[in-house]
Design a protein around this motif. Structure first.
Motif, short mmCIF file in Angstrom:
data_model
loop_
_atom_site.label_atom_id
_atom_site.label_comp_id
_atom_site.label_asym_id
_atom_site.label_seq_id
_atom_site.Cartn_x
_atom_site.Cartn_y
_atom_site.Cartn_z
N HIS A 162 -18.89 5.45 10.26
CA HIS A 162 -18.39 4.80 9.01
C HIS A 162 -19.63 3.80 8.73
CE1 HIS A 162 -14.46 6.27 10.01
NE2 HIS A 162 -13.81 5.80 8.86
N TRP B 169 -5.27 -0.18 16.33
CA TRP B 169 -3.75 0.76 16.16
C TRP B 169 -3.54 0.71 17.76
CZ3 TRP B 169 -0.98 0.98 12.13
CH2 TRP B 169 -1.76 0.86 10.94
N ASP C 28 -4.87 7.69 14.29
CA ASP C 28 -6.17 6.60 14.75
C ASP C 28 -6.00 6.11 15.81
OD1 ASP C 28 -6.98 7.50 12.34
OD2 ASP C 28 -7.20 5.43 11.21
N ILE D 144 -9.85 -4.32 8.93
CA ILE D 144 -10.96 -3.09 9.13
C ILE D 144 -11.83 -3.21 8.11
CG2 ILE D 144 -10.06 -1.38 10.89
CD1 ILE D 144 -8.20 -0.39 8.72
N MET E 139 -0.69 -2.58 14.41
CA MET E 139 -2.01 -3.09 14.50
C MET E 139 -2.37 -4.54 15.11
SD MET E 139 -4.55 -3.14 11.05
CE MET E 139 -4.77 -1.67 10.75
N LEU F 242 1.01 -1.31 0.02
CA LEU F 242 0.02 0.20 -0.02
C LEU F 242 0.85 1.25 0.08
CD1 LEU F 242 -2.85 1.29 0.48
CD2 LEU F 242 -2.06 1.79 2.88
N THR G 176 -6.02 10.41 5.01
CA THR G 176 -4.98 9.71 4.06
C THR G 176 -4.29 10.43 2.97
OG1 THR G 176 -6.36 8.03 2.87
CG2 THR G 176 -5.52 7.38 4.71
O1 H79 Z 1 -11.40 5.84 8.07
C1 H79 Z 1 -10.79 5.14 8.99
C2 H79 Z 1 -9.68 4.14 8.14
O2 H79 Z 1 -10.35 3.36 7.18
C3 H79 Z 1 -8.75 5.19 7.69
N1 H79 Z 1 -8.79 6.11 8.95
C4 H79 Z 1 -9.80 5.85 9.77
C5 H79 Z 1 -10.29 7.10 10.46
C6 H79 Z 1 -7.56 4.52 7.35
N2 H79 Z 1 -6.89 4.58 6.35
N3 H79 Z 1 -5.80 4.01 6.40
N4 H79 Z 1 -5.78 3.38 7.58
C7 H79 Z 1 -6.79 3.90 8.17
C8 H79 Z 1 -4.72 2.68 7.80
C9 H79 Z 1 -4.58 1.54 6.92
C10 H79 Z 1 -3.84 0.48 7.30
C11 H79 Z 1 -3.65 -0.71 6.56
FE1 H79 Z 1 -4.25 -2.49 6.05
C12 H79 Z 1 -2.82 -1.51 6.99
C13 H79 Z 1 -3.74 -0.79 5.15
C14 H79 Z 1 -3.05 -1.88 4.68
C15 H79 Z 1 -2.24 -2.34 5.81
C16 H79 Z 1 -5.43 -3.38 7.34
C17 H79 Z 1 -4.55 -4.30 6.95
C18 H79 Z 1 -6.26 -2.72 6.21
C19 H79 Z 1 -5.76 -3.39 5.06
C20 H79 Z 1 -4.71 -4.34 5.54
#
Ligand code: H79
Length: 614
Positions: A64, A495, A275, A83, A489, A17, A234
């Protein structure tokens, strides 16, 4: 078969990512989530008049809700743990299949008024809802896209309009979450999940931005009445000029609306911390918030039963308020718009406490101390201090040093019953009495009335002789070593976050804490640390005055030099009792750790705990 995202696959997902953003492809990869979530420092903080209500209100509801909510963590019969709103990413759902799924979205149980009433009962003053998340689906009517609730689903209801109307009727502030950078279903959007059109270059992001983001954000700012917050997310890798453009739109159409720092590029009116980050020490930002969840996943996921208890919710709200921040707590409705029962119950129960203790939350300005205490935390308002007691101390006594001002009265906030206290020199002792035989609110609060606002000049960690004290990495003065930060995570998107001292250069390196000893005597010392292979077996000395103790470290299986290393909790840090240390004198002292026999970069020292030993 269910697919579990093991530490390794999550880690690989993170890397892929991050690599998909131009900024992550190089040396900046190490920055990880900080980079992706955006700046925590703003070029323009403290300017916007709306920050006054934002800081006073303290507590908001985050929602959400999107197509992912209808999936609830399941795609084609298979569960993807993580998530929920990231299911398209995790299950690698093709764009056309994801878009076609919209026909299954049926919000027939959604009642905007009921939701707003729940937020009110919970003590929340604002609702921020996902108008568009990374999936690219608009939960509102949009002229520039067909991938909207009004055009692609049978219901055709403009859900954002329904919520805006309900908020207006109930006197609730409304904010929209809008994913400005990531859009997984737009060929030119950030982190698109299909095949890019032929000849694609990263500069084509501009097409997506001009043709979708600008008009949609404009729609949100012009069709739904007054909007209190636009909550972006993001921005990692997005050019600053786009953030500037978004800021311009908000200023043009709704100058009263606040924008969070995840707009990117150092823009925004206030800072959103990482977060779920409840900071242990007052952050540098002037105005900031923590976003958190009632369970783990942001959006509804059928398997996620990790509900925070009502007391935990209140504690997290207080910890944030005590450090001077605001708290936004998320719920994830199911696809049909109904909320899981546990979310409703926990909000209603915590809400009873928030409502009845509103005086100690709303309009407060945090604790005069930069850090909290093991027994609880403080908020303040004018001359008054509020002691939020999470854990009743063993003999009903609390001790606080250096308030700098005389206390004139003390009482429990919920029933105004007097609380005994003595103030001898710089030390205040509060006698809570016995906890037994009386009914208590979730968190009992003692209101202290002072002659003037507290004037705390000494921020050294207090060792009170009654309750355990924790010396945090970030509070240390350092020589030949560094404080670093890491996030990881756990479970379904929970987190975690810590700071640690590492990169010990030589045996002359040291970390020193100022401590304020209110009671000399014996303390049980334990430390929390991580230790790489190469640092295992290193020896360390901990010193306070003439007293010292030595310890040897063990490998913990966690590499603290990596900011991002998901895995089961047991692999992270060790908590080890070192033994009993005599602190011979009261008053300001120093406690120091130094390597006696250094190996590698040494341990990643998270904290030292001193517990009265009796
Ligand atoms: O809206 C919520 C999340 O979807 C957003 N922020 C909060 C408020 C968010 N965007 N990115 N992230 C949180 C972190 C993403 C983490 C990740 Fe994964 C880790 C993306 C890829 C690795 C977890 C594991 C999700 C997918 C794989």
């Amino acid at each position: 078969m269910n697919k579990y995202h093991t530490p390794f696959t999550v880690c690989a997902a993170v890397v892929s990512l991050l690599l998909s953003f131009p900024a992550f492809a190089s040396a900046e990869k190490e920055k990880g989530m900080d980079e992706m979530w955006g700046e925590e420092k703003l070029s323009t903080t403290g300017q916007h008049p709306g920050l006054k209500w934002f800081e006073d209100d303290k507590y908001a509801m985050f929602i959400h809700w999107g197509l992912y909510s209808e999936m609830g963590g399941v795609w084609k019969g298979e569960t993807y743990y993580g998530i929920g709103e990231w299911i398209m990413h995790m299950a690698e759902i093709p764009v056309d299949e994801y878009k076609a799924y919209a026909k299954n979205f049926n919000p027939d149980k959604f009642d905007a008024t009921e939701l707003v009433k729940l937020a009110k009962a919970a003590g929340m003053k604002t609702i921020v809802i996902t108008a568009k998340h990374h999936e690219g689906f608009a939960m509102f009517d949009s002229e520039v896209s067909d991938f909207t609730v009004t055009k692609a689903t049978p219901s055709k209801r403009d859900l954002m309009k329904e919520l805006a109307d309900a908020c207006e009727a109930e006197g609730m502030r409304l904010g929209f979450y809008y994913s400005q950078n990531q859009d997984w279903t737009e060929p030119y959007g950030g982190n698109y999940k299909g095949r890019r059109p032929q000849g694609y270059t990263p500069a084509d992001f501009n097409i997506y931005f001009q043709e979708k983001v600008v008009p949609q954000v404009t729609e949100l700012l012009t069709n739904y009445g007054p909007i209190s917050i636009i909550w972006f997310d993001t921005p990692g890798g997005m050019d600053r000029k786009y953030s500037a453009k978004l800021m311009e739109l908000v200023q043009k159409y709704q100058p009263d609306c606040l924008v969070n720092s995840r707009i990117g590029g150092g823009y925004g009116d206030y800072v959103s911390l990482g977060d779920m980050h409840i900071p242990a020490i007052r952050p540098k930002a002037d105005v900031w918030e923590t976003v958190d969840t009632t369970n783990n996943s942001w959006s509804y996921a059928w398997y996620d039963q990790n509900w925070k208890s009502p007391k935990t919710i209140c504690e997290r709200l207080v910890r944030v308020a005590a450090r001077g921040g605001s708290y936004m707590l998320n719920v994830g409705p199911k696809g049909d718009g109904s909320l899981p029962e546990n979310a409703v119950e926990t909000l209603e129960k915590s809400g009873e406490w928030v409502q009845s203790h509103g005086e100690a939350i709303y309009g407060t300005s945090g604790s005069p101390f930069d850090q909290g205490f093991s027994w609880g935390d403080l908020t303040s308002k004018g001359n008054d201090l509020y002691l939020h007691v999470f854990d009743w101390p063993a003999d009903g006594q609390l001790r606080l040093a250096d308030l700098g001002v005389k206390v004139t009265a003390a009482e429990f906030l919920h029933d105004s019953a007097a609380v005994g206290f003595t103030q001898d020199g710089s030390i205040l002792e509060v006698n809570l009495g016995s906890q037994v035989g009386r009914d208590w609110p979730l968190i009992p609060v003692v209101k202290l009335k002072l002659y003037a606002p507290a004037q705390v000049t000494e921020q050294a960690t207090q060792i009170d002789g009654l309750t355990p004290a924790t010396l945090l990495a970030k509070m240390a003065s350092l020589k030949g070593c560094k404080v670093r930060e890491r996030r990881w995570m756990e479970k379904f998107g929970e987190w975690k976050h810590d700071y640690f001292v590492q990169d010990w250069k030589s045996e002359n390196a040291k970390a020193t804490w100022d401590i304020n000893v209110l009671d000399a005597g014996e303390y049980l010392v334990s430390i929390e640390y991580s230790c790489e292979n190469e640092a295992a077996g290193s020896e360390w000395t901990l010193t306070c005055g003439d007293e010292s103790m030595t310890f040897v470290t063990y490998e913990s299986g966690f590499d603290p030099s990596k900011s991002f290393q998901p895995g089961p909790p047991r692999e992270r840090n060790f908590k080890v009792d070192l033994g009993v240390l005599e602190i011979p004198e009261g008053g300001l002292q120093q406690l120091e750790i130094t390597p006696r026999n250094l190996k590698g970069k040494g341990i990643g020292l998270v904290s030292i705990r001193l517990e009265p030993y009796r």
